[in-house]
Design a protein around this motif. Structure first.
Motif, PDB file in Angstrom:
ATOM      1  N   GLU A  51       0.771  -1.208   0.021  1.00  0.00           N
ATOM      2  CA  GLU A  51      -0.029   0.042  -0.120  1.00  0.00           C
ATOM      3  C   GLU A  51       0.755   1.454   0.045  1.00  0.00           C
ATOM      4  OE1 GLU A  51      -2.937  -0.031  -0.148  1.00  0.00           O
ATOM      5  OE2 GLU A  51      -3.769  -2.023   0.415  1.00  0.00           O
ATOM      6  N   THR A  52       0.584   2.220  -0.770  1.00  0.00           N
ATOM      7  CA  THR A  52       1.421   3.380  -1.020  1.00  0.00           C
ATOM      8  C   THR A  52       1.522   4.169   0.331  1.00  0.00           C
ATOM      9  OG1 THR A  52       0.597   3.606  -3.110  1.00  0.00           O
ATOM     10  CG2 THR A  52       1.658   5.538  -2.333  1.00  0.00           C
ATOM     11  N   ALA A  53       0.384   4.343   1.146  1.00  0.00           N
ATOM     12  CA  ALA A  53       0.579   5.237   2.141  1.00  0.00           C
ATOM     13  C   ALA A  53       1.395   4.522   3.649  1.00  0.00           C
ATOM     14  CB  ALA A  53      -0.709   5.876   2.548  1.00  0.00           C
ATOM     15  N   VAL A  54       1.411   3.194   3.389  1.00  0.00           N
ATOM     16  CA  VAL A  54       1.727   2.534   4.486  1.00  0.00           C
ATOM     17  C   VAL A  54       3.294   2.499   4.798  1.00  0.00           C
ATOM     18  CG1 VAL A  54       1.683   0.231   5.734  1.00  0.00           C
ATOM     19  CG2 VAL A  54      -0.330   1.191   4.704  1.00  0.00           C
ATOM     20  N   GLU A  55       4.054   2.433   5.746  1.00  0.00           N
ATOM     21  CA  GLU A  55       5.201   2.501   5.818  1.00  0.00           C
ATOM     22  C   GLU A  55       6.018   1.208   6.294  1.00  0.00           C
ATOM     23  OE1 GLU A  55       6.771   5.836   8.144  1.00  0.00           O
ATOM     24  OE2 GLU A  55       6.065   7.391   7.057  1.00  0.00           O
ATOM     25  N   ASP A  56       5.259   0.571   7.515  1.00  0.00           N
ATOM     26  CA  ASP A  56       5.710  -0.470   7.814  1.00  0.00           C
ATOM     27  C   ASP A  56       4.829  -1.895   7.283  1.00  0.00           C
ATOM     28  OD1 ASP A  56       7.957   0.585   9.267  1.00  0.00           O
ATOM     29  OD2 ASP A  56       6.276   1.279  10.890  1.00  0.00           O
ATOM     30  N   PHE A  57       5.600  -2.826   6.982  1.00  0.00           N
ATOM     31  CA  PHE A  57       4.847  -4.124   6.426  1.00  0.00           C
ATOM     32  C   PHE A  57       5.574  -5.292   7.158  1.00  0.00           C
ATOM     33  CE2 PHE A  57       3.888  -0.957   3.147  1.00  0.00           C
ATOM     34  CZ  PHE A  57       2.711  -1.434   2.884  1.00  0.00           C
ATOM     35  N   ILE A  58       4.820  -6.319   7.318  1.00  0.00           N
ATOM     36  CA  ILE A  58       5.181  -7.705   7.370  1.00  0.00           C
ATOM     37  C   ILE A  58       5.345  -8.398   5.914  1.00  0.00           C
ATOM     38  CG2 ILE A  58       5.071  -9.945   8.377  1.00  0.00           C
ATOM     39  CD1 ILE A  58       3.001  -8.553  10.625  1.00  0.00           C
ATOM     40  N   GLU A  59       6.488  -9.039   5.628  1.00  0.00           N
ATOM     41  CA  GLU A  59       6.743  -9.448   4.219  1.00  0.00           C
ATOM     42  C   GLU A  59       6.946 -10.964   4.567  1.00  0.00           C
ATOM     43  OE1 GLU A  59      10.202  -8.963   0.904  1.00  0.00           O
ATOM     44  OE2 GLU A  59       9.318  -7.111   2.116  1.00  0.00           O
ATOM     45  N   SER A  60       6.302 -11.731   3.640  1.00  0.00           N
ATOM     46  CA  SER A  60       6.619 -13.183   3.305  1.00  0.00           C
ATOM     47  C   SER A  60       6.777 -13.625   2.016  1.00  0.00           C
ATOM     48  CB  SER A  60       5.516 -14.139   4.038  1.00  0.00           C
ATOM     49  OG  SER A  60       5.791 -15.553   4.168  1.00  0.00           O
ATOM     50  N   ARG A  61       7.964 -14.203   1.815  1.00  0.00           N
ATOM     51  CA  ARG A  61       8.258 -14.644   0.399  1.00  0.00           C
ATOM     52  C   ARG A  61       8.721 -15.994   0.136  1.00  0.00           C
ATOM     53  NH1 ARG A  61      13.042 -10.708  -1.303  1.00  0.00           N
ATOM     54  NH2 ARG A  61      11.211  -9.178  -1.264  1.00  0.00           N
ATOM     55  N   GLN A  62       8.282 -16.419  -0.788  1.00  0.00           N
ATOM     56  CA  GLN A  62       8.443 -17.994  -1.126  1.00  0.00           C
ATOM     57  C   GLN A  62       8.836 -18.365  -2.684  1.00  0.00           C
ATOM     58  OE1 GLN A  62       6.492 -22.163  -0.795  1.00  0.00           O
ATOM     59  NE2 GLN A  62       5.649 -20.750   0.762  1.00  0.00           N
ATOM     60  N   ARG A  63       9.811 -19.094  -2.879  1.00  0.00           N
ATOM     61  CA  ARG A  63      10.212 -19.449  -4.116  1.00  0.00           C
ATOM     62  C   ARG A  63       9.422 -20.673  -4.486  1.00  0.00           C
ATOM     63  NH1 ARG A  63      13.437 -17.845  -8.183  1.00  0.00           N
ATOM     64  NH2 ARG A  63      14.792 -16.701  -6.682  1.00  0.00           N
ATOM     65  N   LEU A  64       8.389 -20.735  -5.339  1.00  0.00           N
ATOM     66  CA  LEU A  64       7.326 -21.853  -5.821  1.00  0.00           C
ATOM     67  C   LEU A  64       8.280 -23.023  -6.585  1.00  0.00           C
ATOM     68  CD1 LEU A  64       4.378 -19.738  -6.583  1.00  0.00           C
ATOM     69  CD2 LEU A  64       5.176 -20.429  -4.468  1.00  0.00           C
ATOM     70  N   ALA A  65       7.443 -24.106  -6.737  1.00  0.00           N
ATOM     71  CA  ALA A  65       8.068 -25.110  -7.338  1.00  0.00           C
ATOM     72  C   ALA A  65       8.089 -24.798  -8.888  1.00  0.00           C
ATOM     73  CB  ALA A  65       7.187 -26.164  -7.119  1.00  0.00           C
ATOM     74  N   SER A  66       7.428 -23.919  -9.425  1.00  0.00           N
ATOM     75  CA  SER A  66       7.592 -23.719 -10.826  1.00  0.00           C
ATOM     76  C   SER A  66       8.698 -22.494 -10.894  1.00  0.00           C
ATOM     77  CB  SER A  66       6.175 -22.731 -11.173  1.00  0.00           C
ATOM     78  OG  SER A  66       6.032 -21.785 -10.324  1.00  0.00           O
TER      79      SER A  66
END
Length: 237
Positions: free
Chosen positions: A144-159
């Protein structure tokens, strides 16, 4: 169970019976539920509420099977196995019936936050949040443009594709109970990302629920990640 909870259960049972009556006669409904046709007529038409035990039987027993059958009738698969569940996720009144049935079937404790993924999970998340009186939070694939702090989760899929979800850090507080919901669970990759977001927020996991499970890979994966209840309304091979 206090008076408000009893009344809510009784009204939920009436809603389930009214849905079932749309495609059945009272005699057919009586055969399905094991309840007298005359009593069912009075419940459906709002003349009287079912007793608490009868209401529980409708919501937890007949209700779950009937909703699962209704869901299966609305879902379509194409030749490549992709799921079209628009007939379900676009029907908020149907999803409102799913929430109490899911809560009772999985014996879910009341969560503080319902966490889902944009966009198809939002309507189910809204129904669950309304039922539990909880907040709804949904993770997105963009910030979101106006939000400064995020929780981020990332994963590389099988594809080989990398999938990232973002949730504003203020959406979940430390120690809150979080119920993860989604319209579909297949590989469990989305649910793993949502569980990771909840754990990064130092939340407690209340459970994982999906409308549809395709195969058992996703539900098994979720069960490996949490000791909380994991389930789906309906399962397909």
């Amino acid at each position: 169970m206090n008076r408000a909870e009893k009344a809510a259960l009784q009204l939920q049972a009436v809603s389930v019976l009214r849905m079932l009556k749309e495609t059945r006669t009272y005699d057919e409904l009586a055969e399905l539920t094991g309840l007298p046709a005359g009593d069912l007529n009075r419940y459906v038409n709002g003349h009287v509420l079912p007793g608490v035990e009868r209401a529980r039987e409708v919501v937890e027993g007949v209700g779950r099977d009937a909703l699962a059958d209704e869901l299966e009738a609305r879902v379509r698969f194409d030749d490549e196995g992709y799921v079209d569940n628009s007939g379900v996720v676009f029907d908020q009144s149907f999803l409102d019936l799913v929430a109490p049935v899911a809560a009772n079937a999985l014996d879910l404790e009341r969560p503080d936050v319902i966490l889902t993924a944009a966009t198809d999970g939002i309507t189910l998340g809204a129904a669950m949040a309304s039922y539990f009186g909880a907040r709804l939070a949904y993770a997105k694939k963009s910030k979101e443009t106006a939000v400064e702090d995020f929780i981020e989760s990332r994963q590389r899929l099988a594809s080989g594709i990398e999938l990232t979800y973002y949730l504003p850090a203020s959406a979940i507080d430390d120690g809150e109970r979080v119920l993860v919901v989604d319209d579909l669970i297949r590989s469990g990759e989305t649910q793993e990302l949502l569980l990771d977001i909840a754990l990064q927020a130092d939340a407690d996991i209340a459970g994982v629920f999906a409308l549809i499970a395709v195969g058992d890979e996703g539900t098994n994966r979720a069960r490996e990640l949490t000791d909380a209840p994991v389930g789906a309304l309906s399962s397909f091979d």
